[in-house]
Design an enzyme around this catalytic site. Structure first.
Site, PDB file in Angstrom:
ATOM      1  N   ALA A   1       0.836  -1.195   0.000  1.00 38.51           N
ATOM      2  CA  ALA A   1       0.000   0.000   0.000  1.00 38.51           C
ATOM      3  C   ALA A   1       0.871   1.245   0.000  1.00 38.51           C
ATOM      4  O   ALA A   1       1.850   1.341   0.747  1.00 38.51           O
ATOM      5  CB  ALA A   1      -0.918  -0.002   1.222  1.00 38.51           C
TER       6      ALA A   1
ATOM      7  N   CYS B   1      -3.025  -8.518   4.734  1.00 40.27           N
ATOM      8  CA  CYS B   1      -2.801  -7.215   5.368  1.00 40.27           C
ATOM      9  C   CYS B   1      -3.107  -7.288   6.864  1.00 40.27           C
ATOM     10  O   CYS B   1      -4.204  -7.687   7.262  1.00 40.27           O
ATOM     11  CB  CYS B   1      -3.678  -6.144   4.713  1.00 40.27           C
ATOM     12  SG  CYS B   1      -3.438  -4.501   5.448  1.00 40.27           S
TER      13      CYS B   1
END
Length: 329
Positions: free
Chosen positions: A25, A107
């Site tokens: 990200a 994540c």
């Protein structure tokens, strides 16, 4: 050595080699993916994109889906936990030209997992499998997933998850050798990655603690994985892909990039990013990348401090030009 030539295709998608840019990200935007591709990476992956955001036609989310001609093969990574939403989002992604669609199950960030996304799916194997099945049924391109070893050391269920995802239609998996609880701390458990490789018949990419050619070769040898996915070692360092792919193909180490090459690449990165996102965003986001580009250079601390305060493209250019003049004098 030629380990790099043993790459299987992913669901019929031919890859350049067995080295992948792992999704990160805030890092794996179009600009960085193109830089990594130019350095010889086998395939790239986008930063994670919200399935809900695509369905709600969120402008920022849709911009993240833009793919360049010179970055293929490219995997687009989605996050979400509702099978029907992921199926619809996968169709949008397929129409955008993705070669592969990946589901984020790794994540560890709290704001992601609290909604049931990312690593939270490791705690609900039937739901995770249902998500993959819905996506695979909705599109013709291969669907893959990135997972971790489990939620924590008391629930290391990567083998169970991998088998369920393979049965649901996953074409390949990437396994980060840490649990969600570990985040990015400690040492990646490559033996656990090997257990996943042995448990499924689909290709598995190993991820975690690969920083150069020798570490990539060791991961492949110790796990029998189909390939390696490089994440944090690539931040501000697209050169790592040339170094790793060369080593895997020949067994030879290449000379590290010179200070001139690193500063020049930093400037190229900056200008490409400005073209993609505009000056203000590029200057802000380059602060993260600059840490990697400048690491270990003489007087880098002072230059980094000035770059962190620079607000314009012109000022960045000025500072980088001054630094280049010093290293080439």
């Amino acid at each position: 050595m030629n380990a790099i030539n043993n790459t299987p295709a992913i669901g019929g998608v031919k890859l350049r080699n067995c080295v992948a840019l792992a999704p990160m990200a805030g890092i794996c935007d179009q600009t960085y993916r193109r830089l990594a591709t130019a350095q010889g990476v086998g395939f790239v992956c986008t930063e994670m994109i919200s399935a809900k955001g695509l369905l709600y036609h969120n402008e920022k989310t849709l911009r993240m889906l833009a793919l360049a001609e010179d970055e293929h093969p490219v995997a687009v990574q989605l996050f979400g936990h509702v099978p029907e939403e992921l199926a619809q989002a996968a169709q949008i992604v397929a129409r955008a030209g993705a070669d592969i669609i990946d589901l984020n199950m790794g994540c560890p960030v709290a704001k992601v997992v609290k909604n049931g996304d990312g690593s939270a799916l490791l705690r609900d194997v039937p739901q995770a499998a249902a998500c993959i099945a819905a996506m695979a049924d909705a599109v013709d391109v291969p669907v893959t997933a990135k997972i971790r070893l489990g939620w924590d050391d008391d629930s290391r269920n990567a083998v169970t998850v991998a088998r369920a995802l393979a049965a649901a239609g996953a074409a390949a998996l990437t396994v980060h050798g840490r649990t969600r609880e570990q985040g990015y701390s400690g040492q990646a458990d490559w033996r656990a990655i090997a257990e996943v490789v042995a448990a499924v018949e689909i290709p598995v990419w190993g991820n975690g603690d690969v920083v150069d050619g020798p570490s990539a070769a060791r991961l492949l040898a110790e796990t029998n994985a189909a390939g390696v996915a490089i994440g944090r070692a690539a931040m501000g360092n697209p050169f790592v892909f040339h170094e790793v792919t060369t080593y895997l193909a020949t067994g030879e180490s290449v000379a590290p990039p010179t200070a001139t090459e690193r500063l020049t690449m930093c400037r190229r990165h900056l200008h490409m990013l400005a073209e993609e996102k505009g000056e203000a965003v590029a200057v802000r986001q380059m602060r993260t990348h600059a840490i990697g580009y400048l690491r270990g250079l003489r007087n880098s601390a002072a230059l980094r401090r000035e770059l962190m305060q620079a607000e314009t493209l012109a000022r960045w250019d000025e500072l980088l030009a001054e630094a280049l003049a010093v290293v080439t004098a």
